[in-house]
Enzyme design. Sequence first.
Site, PDB file in Angstrom:
ATOM      1  N   GLY A  11      14.169  -1.884  -4.224  1.00 49.60           N
ATOM      2  CA  GLY A  11      13.208  -0.777  -4.184  1.00 49.60           C
ATOM      3  C   GLY A  11      12.532  -0.715  -2.826  1.00 49.60           C
ATOM      4  CG  PHE A 163      -4.011  -5.896  -6.602  1.00 50.28           C
ATOM      5  CD1 PHE A 163      -4.402  -5.298  -7.792  1.00 50.28           C
ATOM      6  CD2 PHE A 163      -3.541  -7.209  -6.641  1.00 50.28           C
ATOM      7  CE1 PHE A 163      -4.345  -5.986  -9.003  1.00 50.28           C
ATOM      8  CE2 PHE A 163      -3.475  -7.906  -7.850  1.00 50.28           C
ATOM      9  CZ  PHE A 163      -3.875  -7.297  -9.032  1.00 50.28           C
ATOM     10  CB  ALA A 165      -5.219   1.589  -1.523  1.00 52.04           C
ATOM     11  CB  CYS A 277      -0.516   3.897  -9.468  1.00 43.96           C
ATOM     12  SG  CYS A 277       1.051   3.456  -8.709  1.00 43.96           S
ATOM     13  CD  GLN A 279      -1.830  11.988 -15.054  1.00 39.98           C
ATOM     14  OE1 GLN A 279      -2.782  12.747 -15.036  1.00 39.98           O
ATOM     15  NE2 GLN A 279      -0.596  12.397 -14.889  1.00 39.98           N
ATOM     16  CE  LYS A 340      -6.123   6.534   0.017  1.00 40.49           C
ATOM     17  NZ  LYS A 340      -6.058   5.076  -0.275  1.00 40.49           N
TER      18      LYS A 340
HETATM   19  P1  NAD Z   1       8.802   4.475  -5.027  1.00 39.81           P
HETATM   20  O1  NAD Z   1       9.330   5.519  -5.930  1.00 39.81           O
HETATM   21  O2  NAD Z   1       8.252   4.865  -3.696  1.00 39.81           O
HETATM   22  O3  NAD Z   1       9.950   3.381  -4.735  1.00 39.81           O
HETATM   23  C1  NAD Z   1      10.788   2.868  -5.709  1.00 39.81           C
HETATM   24  C2  NAD Z   1      12.204   2.779  -5.138  1.00 39.81           C
HETATM   25  O4  NAD Z   1      13.022   2.057  -6.046  1.00 39.81           O
HETATM   26  C3  NAD Z   1      12.883   4.138  -4.937  1.00 39.81           C
HETATM   27  O5  NAD Z   1      13.230   4.288  -3.580  1.00 39.81           O
HETATM   28  C4  NAD Z   1      14.125   4.061  -5.835  1.00 39.81           C
HETATM   29  O6  NAD Z   1      15.255   4.697  -5.281  1.00 39.81           O
HETATM   30  C5  NAD Z   1      14.331   2.573  -5.939  1.00 39.81           C
HETATM   31  N1  NAD Z   1      15.109   2.153  -7.105  1.00 39.81           N
HETATM   32  C6  NAD Z   1      14.932   2.503  -8.405  1.00 39.81           C
HETATM   33  N2  NAD Z   1      15.821   1.852  -9.185  1.00 39.81           N
HETATM   34  C7  NAD Z   1      16.585   1.089  -8.360  1.00 39.81           C
HETATM   35  C8  NAD Z   1      17.654   0.186  -8.574  1.00 39.81           C
HETATM   36  N3  NAD Z   1      18.095  -0.089  -9.797  1.00 39.81           N
HETATM   37  N4  NAD Z   1      18.215  -0.417  -7.494  1.00 39.81           N
HETATM   38  C9  NAD Z   1      17.753  -0.158  -6.251  1.00 39.81           C
HETATM   39  N5  NAD Z   1      16.731   0.670  -5.997  1.00 39.81           N
HETATM   40  C10 NAD Z   1      16.141   1.288  -7.033  1.00 39.81           C
HETATM   41  O7  NAD Z   1       7.708   3.679  -5.848  1.00 39.81           O
HETATM   42  P2  NAD Z   1       6.456   2.859  -5.276  1.00 39.81           P
HETATM   43  O8  NAD Z   1       5.314   3.774  -5.014  1.00 39.81           O
HETATM   44  O9  NAD Z   1       6.913   1.941  -4.194  1.00 39.81           O
HETATM   45  O10 NAD Z   1       6.052   2.011  -6.567  1.00 39.81           O
HETATM   46  C11 NAD Z   1       6.877   0.965  -7.037  1.00 39.81           C
HETATM   47  C12 NAD Z   1       6.122   0.180  -8.090  1.00 39.81           C
HETATM   48  O11 NAD Z   1       4.949  -0.388  -7.517  1.00 39.81           O
HETATM   49  C13 NAD Z   1       5.630   1.038  -9.264  1.00 39.81           C
HETATM   50  O12 NAD Z   1       5.715   0.268 -10.442  1.00 39.81           O
HETATM   51  C14 NAD Z   1       4.177   1.309  -8.930  1.00 39.81           C
HETATM   52  O13 NAD Z   1       3.399   1.495 -10.093  1.00 39.81           O
HETATM   53  C15 NAD Z   1       3.775   0.023  -8.234  1.00 39.81           C
HETATM   54  N6  NAD Z   1       2.680   0.161  -7.252  1.00 39.81           N
HETATM   55  C16 NAD Z   1       2.637   1.223  -6.394  1.00 39.81           C
HETATM   56  C17 NAD Z   1       1.621   1.292  -5.439  1.00 39.81           C
HETATM   57  C18 NAD Z   1       1.545   2.443  -4.471  1.00 39.81           C
HETATM   58  O14 NAD Z   1       0.583   2.489  -3.717  1.00 39.81           O
HETATM   59  N7  NAD Z   1       2.481   3.357  -4.412  1.00 39.81           N
HETATM   60  C19 NAD Z   1       0.679   0.267  -5.351  1.00 39.81           C
HETATM   61  C20 NAD Z   1       0.773  -0.815  -6.244  1.00 39.81           C
HETATM   62  C21 NAD Z   1       1.785  -0.863  -7.183  1.00 39.81           C
HETATM   63  C1  UGA Z   2      -4.714   2.666  -6.005  1.00 39.95           C
HETATM   64  C2  UGA Z   2      -5.520   1.358  -5.991  1.00 39.95           C
HETATM   65  O1  UGA Z   2      -6.652   1.538  -5.145  1.00 39.95           O
HETATM   66  C3  UGA Z   2      -4.670   0.205  -5.488  1.00 39.95           C
HETATM   67  O2  UGA Z   2      -5.415  -1.005  -5.559  1.00 39.95           O
HETATM   68  C4  UGA Z   2      -3.424   0.095  -6.352  1.00 39.95           C
HETATM   69  O3  UGA Z   2      -2.597  -0.936  -5.871  1.00 39.95           O
HETATM   70  C5  UGA Z   2      -2.682   1.410  -6.324  1.00 39.95           C
HETATM   71  O4  UGA Z   2      -3.552   2.476  -6.794  1.00 39.95           O
HETATM   72  C6  UGA Z   2      -1.493   1.442  -7.232  1.00 39.95           C
HETATM   73  O5  UGA Z   2      -1.376   0.667  -8.139  1.00 39.95           O
HETATM   74  O6  UGA Z   2      -0.717   2.353  -6.965  1.00 39.95           O
HETATM   75  P1  UGA Z   2      -3.953   4.449  -4.199  1.00 39.95           P
HETATM   76  O7  UGA Z   2      -3.647   5.272  -5.395  1.00 39.95           O
HETATM   77  O8  UGA Z   2      -2.919   4.288  -3.154  1.00 39.95           O
HETATM   78  O9  UGA Z   2      -4.357   2.962  -4.672  1.00 39.95           O
HETATM   79  O10 UGA Z   2      -5.255   5.017  -3.470  1.00 39.95           O
HETATM   80  P2  UGA Z   2      -6.819   4.967  -3.810  1.00 39.95           P
HETATM   81  O11 UGA Z   2      -7.545   4.714  -2.565  1.00 39.95           O
HETATM   82  O12 UGA Z   2      -7.116   4.086  -4.947  1.00 39.95           O
HETATM   83  O13 UGA Z   2      -7.102   6.472  -4.251  1.00 39.95           O
HETATM   84  C7  UGA Z   2      -6.635   6.990  -5.475  1.00 39.95           C
HETATM   85  C8  UGA Z   2      -7.247   8.359  -5.696  1.00 39.95           C
HETATM   86  O14 UGA Z   2      -8.635   8.260  -5.978  1.00 39.95           O
HETATM   87  C9  UGA Z   2      -7.140   9.281  -4.479  1.00 39.95           C
HETATM   88  O15 UGA Z   2      -6.858  10.595  -4.894  1.00 39.95           O
HETATM   89  C10 UGA Z   2      -8.517   9.198  -3.864  1.00 39.95           C
HETATM   90  O16 UGA Z   2      -8.838  10.321  -3.085  1.00 39.95           O
HETATM   91  C11 UGA Z   2      -9.371   9.107  -5.109  1.00 39.95           C
HETATM   92  N1  UGA Z   2     -10.695   8.500  -4.878  1.00 39.95           N
HETATM   93  C12 UGA Z   2     -10.801   7.236  -4.417  1.00 39.95           C
HETATM   94  C13 UGA Z   2     -11.832   9.223  -5.199  1.00 39.95           C
HETATM   95  O17 UGA Z   2     -11.756  10.374  -5.653  1.00 39.95           O
HETATM   96  N2  UGA Z   2     -13.053   8.643  -5.012  1.00 39.95           N
HETATM   97  C14 UGA Z   2     -13.192   7.380  -4.540  1.00 39.95           C
HETATM   98  O18 UGA Z   2     -14.346   6.902  -4.407  1.00 39.95           O
HETATM   99  C15 UGA Z   2     -12.033   6.662  -4.235  1.00 39.95           C
END
Ligand code: NAD
Ligand code: UGA
Length: 479
Positions: A11, A163, A165, A277, A279, A340
């Site tokens: 991923g 964790f 952001a 994430c 929602q 954001k």
């Molecule tokens: P993303 O969609 O950007 O990336 C996931 C990638 O995995 C995609 O490129 C997809 O093609 C690849 N993939 C899916 N199945 C695969 C497979 N079987 N083999 C190889 N590649 C495969 O997702 P993301 O935002 O990086 O989030 C990944 C995970 O991390 C989610 O569970 C999310 O909840 C969690 N997370 C995201 C954030 C964030 O800020 N985006 C922060 C913390 C945790």
């Molecule tokens: C969030 C968490 O902050 C991360 O710790 C977590 O790892 C990540 O989700 C995840 O699991 O994906 P992210 O969604 O990247 O990170 O960004 P945030 O800074 O948390 O903002 C989320 C949303 O809340 C944005 O739309 C932001 O504008 C809004 N927000 C944030 C507010 O409306 N008010 C605030 O005070 C803070």
Amino acid sequence: MTSPTRICCIGAGYVGGPTMAMIAYKCPDIQVTVVDLNQQRIDAWNSETLPIYEPGLHEVVKACRGRNLFFSTDCRQSVADADIVFVSVNTPTKVTGVGAGKAADLAYWEGAARMIASVSTSSKIIVEKSTVPVKTAEAIGKVLQRNCADPEVHFEILSNPEFLAEGTAIKDLENPDRVLIGGRDTEEGRAAVEALSSVYERWVPRERVLRANLWSAELSKLTANAMLAQRISSMNSISALCEATGADVQQVAHAIGTDSRIGPKFLNASVGFGGSCFQKDILNLVYICESVGLKQVADYWHSVIQMNDYQKNRFVERVISGMFNTVSGKKIAILGFAFKKDTGDTRETPAIDVCHGLISDGADLCVYDPQVPKDQIHRDLATPKFLWDHPTLPNGAQMPFSCSQIEKSVTTSSDPYQACAGSHALCVITEWDEFASLDYERIYASMSKPAFIFDGRNVLEHERLRSVGFIVYALGKPL
Ligand code: NAD
Ligand code: UGA
């Protein structure tokens, strides 16, 4: 295993890419390969234009790409060679079948697990980096062990939720509040936790590497996101009350944030939270609670989502009611489309709901965002809710608007002044720093009168704008 030398991450998305780049950057002796099925994404990671915009990421990637950081579509070989396999695939909300609209879709995770099992000829540590429902490690363990041909191969599963952001990913990865590692309380489990911890301890102080059991680590991730989102929904609910009473939500946030038990961060009222994430993780939590019969707990967390939907609708209603109860045929400039600032990510951005609400009332929109291209804006506005992370539309999926309707009602501009010219109103949806320093005299002169500003992020100087001539609506503030 105490010193892993080969790491593979399945991923190459917003988490896998930056997280592995940081590990490679900090641990030059460890070979890190990030794999993905998506050829275009891997090509972009190997190019000068990375697939995601994240401040500081390019420098970190450049420092180690080709040295000990590699991006590849050869998933099978890279997994087979690795000591530690991170799984960082997407875990979106299910759109069909049992739990549709709430439960996490673990199809990508299961696919990755089956592939790992089929290619492994040596024992490995498997790290859950994706956010998953509590108890996923148990289910994945069965998939792994029962699909591996070699009974000598052992998979030790760890939960190591991320964790970071978006927009601050590099800062968060370099200096995390904590790293959480959950593992089994067995000899193999403890050894695996130590092996992964030894990687992070190259740059994270040992006391910040928290150890927990697998289920606590999995549940901590969902809980952290639920608590963060709950703070925003709480402040957004108060913003409505402020507007009704003459209180100022920023003053309230400041006053309560100085209580050290509450703290000042994450109290900004907004047009609504977005991102891939919050929602989905809360819906996932709600589904888990319902599954174990905890209806009141499920309802409690669900209200965080309901308040967010209310806030987005409330903003749209305020725009329409402020502009004499109709926006039909009026041009409205949308400043910011990303969920954001400092990211080009639009997943679940409140901009989608706001644009839909305004288009429904007949508005013509012109969108400006410094990082989001036109195609993406049009695609997002034509995609049904929850379906952005699914390759094909399920039967019966309702399109919010046809593509031709979106083409007709929504234009984009790469210049904020052009986006605002001739408009009746501008709506600030993303808190990009540049919006605070635009030339609002120039913008006012180019707009239809009366000229409205609806600041969904409270990032503008409202009194100054009023003195320029604008009618200003600021979220949670007296008119
Ligand atoms: P993303 O969609 O950007 O990336 C996931 C990638 O995995 C995609 O490129 C997809 O093609 C690849 N993939 C899916 N199945 C695969 C497979 N079987 N083999 C190889 N590649 C495969 O997702 P993301 O935002 O990086 O989030 C990944 C995970 O991390 C989610 O569970 C999310 O909840 C969690 N997370 C995201 C954030 C964030 O800020 N985006 C922060 C913390 C945790
Ligand atoms: C969030 C968490 O902050 C991360 O710790 C977590 O790892 C990540 O989700 C995840 O699991 O994906 P992210 O969604 O990247 O990170 O960004 P945030 O800074 O948390 O903002 C989320 C949303 O809340 C944005 O739309 C932001 O504008 C809004 N927000 C944030 C507010 O409306 N008010 C605030 O005070 C803070």
